[in-house]
Motif scaffolding. Structure first.
Motif, PDB file in Angstrom:
ATOM      1  N   LEU A 175       0.799  -1.322   0.061  1.00 22.27           N
ATOM      2  CA  LEU A 175       0.003   0.160  -0.138  1.00 22.27           C
ATOM      3  C   LEU A 175       0.832   1.401   0.075  1.00 22.27           C
ATOM      4  N   HIS A 176       2.040   1.226   0.358  1.00 21.89           N
ATOM      5  CA  HIS A 176       3.009   2.389   0.307  1.00 21.89           C
ATOM      6  C   HIS A 176       2.941   2.567  -1.295  1.00 21.89           C
ATOM      7  N   PHE A 177       3.414   1.861  -1.871  1.00 25.15           N
ATOM      8  CA  PHE A 177       3.366   1.973  -3.548  1.00 25.15           C
ATOM      9  C   PHE A 177       1.988   2.302  -4.029  1.00 25.15           C
ATOM     10  N   GLY A 178       1.083   1.443  -3.736  1.00 21.36           N
ATOM     11  CA  GLY A 178      -0.203   2.036  -4.121  1.00 21.36           C
ATOM     12  C   GLY A 178      -0.862   3.177  -4.112  1.00 21.36           C
ATOM     13  N   TRP A 179      -0.809   3.788  -2.683  1.00 21.02           N
ATOM     14  CA  TRP A 179      -1.074   5.083  -2.413  1.00 21.02           C
ATOM     15  C   TRP A 179      -0.329   6.123  -2.977  1.00 21.02           C
ATOM     16  N   ALA A 180       1.090   6.021  -3.033  1.00 18.40           N
ATOM     17  CA  ALA A 180       1.957   6.841  -3.675  1.00 18.40           C
ATOM     18  C   ALA A 180       1.701   7.295  -5.094  1.00 18.40           C
ATOM     19  N   LEU A 181       1.473   6.008  -6.053  1.00 17.75           N
ATOM     20  CA  LEU A 181       1.019   5.986  -7.314  1.00 17.75           C
ATOM     21  C   LEU A 181      -0.238   6.508  -7.497  1.00 17.75           C
ATOM     22  N   MET A 182      -1.252   6.526  -6.525  1.00 17.79           N
ATOM     23  CA  MET A 182      -2.338   7.173  -6.655  1.00 17.79           C
ATOM     24  C   MET A 182      -2.387   8.564  -6.564  1.00 17.79           C
TER      25      MET A 182
END
Length: 271
Positions: A175-182
Motif C-alpha cells: 500500500l506504500h506504493f499503491g497510495w503513492a502512485l494514486m
C-alpha cells in the motif's frame, strides 16, 4: 502541495463539496476497519514465511531484479539509508492525508473520485492480506537482505510477536506504493501546470525505498499497481457537466438595395 494549478471550480456547474464531518467520520471508519482487519491476519507466522519462500522463488523464475541490488545502493552511506528509513516511516500517511485535504478544498469532484479509488484499493489489499499472509524480505534469511530500519533506524516496527499496532505479515500488496502512485496520478489529473509530471518522483522514490529497506518484494509492487489500475478502470473520474451554449442573438435580415436597373418600372409613368 503548493503546485500551481487552475483556480478552484466555482459557479453553478461546480460539484458540491461533501460535508466535512461526514468525510472525517468516513475516513476514520475506513482506517479503523483496515487496522482491525489487519489484526485478523496475525497468528499465521508459518504460512507467512512459507509464502515468502514461494514469492522469492517466483521472482527468480520471472527473472525480476534482485532486491539486494537496490539495497546495496542505499548502503553506500549511513546518511542515505537513514533518509530512506525516514521516508518509509514518515511520508506514507502524511502525504496521503495532505493529498486528500488539498483535493477536498480545491477539487471536490477529484476528491470524491480519489477517496473511492483509495478505499477500493485498500479494501482489496485487506482481502489479500487475509488470504495470503506474507513475511517481508527483511525477515527471510534466504534473501540475504538486512533490516535497515532495525540496524540504522528509525524503525516503525517492533518485534512481530509483540507488535500490536501493525501486521508485519501483510507485505502483499504494497500500500506504500499503491497510495503513492494514486497520489501522483490524482495530482497530475487535477492540475494543469507543466511541472505536474514531477509528482511521479514520489512513487518512484517510494519504490526504491520499500525495496531497498527490504520491506517489500518486487511482486508486492506489481500487485499493488494492478489493483490500482483495476480500480481506476472501474471508478472513473466523472466528467464535469457541459455548459449550455449561449443562443445566438436574433439578427434582422439584411435588406439589399436594388440597383436602378433592377427596380421595377411603373406602368404609365411619365405620361
Amino acid at each position: 502541495m503548493n503546485a500551481r494549478s487552475e483556480p478552484a471550480q466555482a459557479g453553478p456547474d461546480a460539484p458540491a463539496r461533501p460535508p466535512l464531518v461526514r468525510e472525517l467520520l468516513l475516513v476514520a471508519g475506513l482506517f479503523l476497519v483496515y487496522k482491525f482487519g489487519r489484526q485478523l491476519a496475525t497468528g499465521h507466522t508459518a504460512e507467512a514465511f512459507h509464502n515468502a519462500h514461494r514469492v522469492w522463488d517466483w521472482e527468480r523464475v520471472l527473472r525480476l531484479p534482485d532486491e539486494g541490488a537496490v539495497q546495496s545502493l542505499l548502503l553506500h552511506g549511513d546518511t542515505l539509508i537513514h533518509v530512506a528509513n525516514t521516508y518509509y516511516a514518515a511520508v506514507h500517511f502524511p502525504a496521503t492525508l495532505a493529498f486528500l485535504v488539498w483535493l477536498y478544498l480545491r477539487r471536490p469532484a477529484h476528491y470524491v473520485w480519489a477517496r473511492r479509488v483509495l478505499a477500493a484499493v485498500t479494501g482489496a489489499a485487506l482481502v489479500l492480506h487475509l488470504l495470503f499472509p506474507l513475511a517481508p524480505p527483511r525477515m527471510l534469511g534466504a534473501t540475504g537482505l538486512i533490516d535497515t530500519a532495525h540496524v540504522f533506524g528509525p524503525s516503525v516496527y517492533g518485534p512481530p510477536r509483540t507488535d500490536s499496532l501493525s501486521n508485519q505479515f501483510a507485505a502483499m500488496p504494497s500500500l506504500h506504493f499503491g497510495w503513492a502512485l494514486m497520489l501522483a496520478i490524482g495530482l497530475i489529473v487535477a492540475t494543469r501546470t507543466r511541472w505536474r509530471w514531477l509528482w511521479l518522483l514520489h512513487p518512484l522514490a517510494t519504490l526504491l525505498v520499500i525495496v531497498g529497506t527490504a520491506n517489500h518484494y518486487w511482486l508486492d509492487v506489481v500487485v499493488a499497481a494492478a489493483l490500482l489500475g483495476l480500480a481506476l478502470a472501474v471508478l472513473r473520474l466523472p466528467r464535469s457537466p457541459r455548459r449550455p451554449r449561449c443562443a445566438l442573438p436574433h439578427r434582422r435580415p439584411e435588406v439589399r438595395r436594388r440597383s436602378p436597373a433592377e427596380r421595377p418600372e411603373l406602368v404609365g409613368a411619365g405620361r
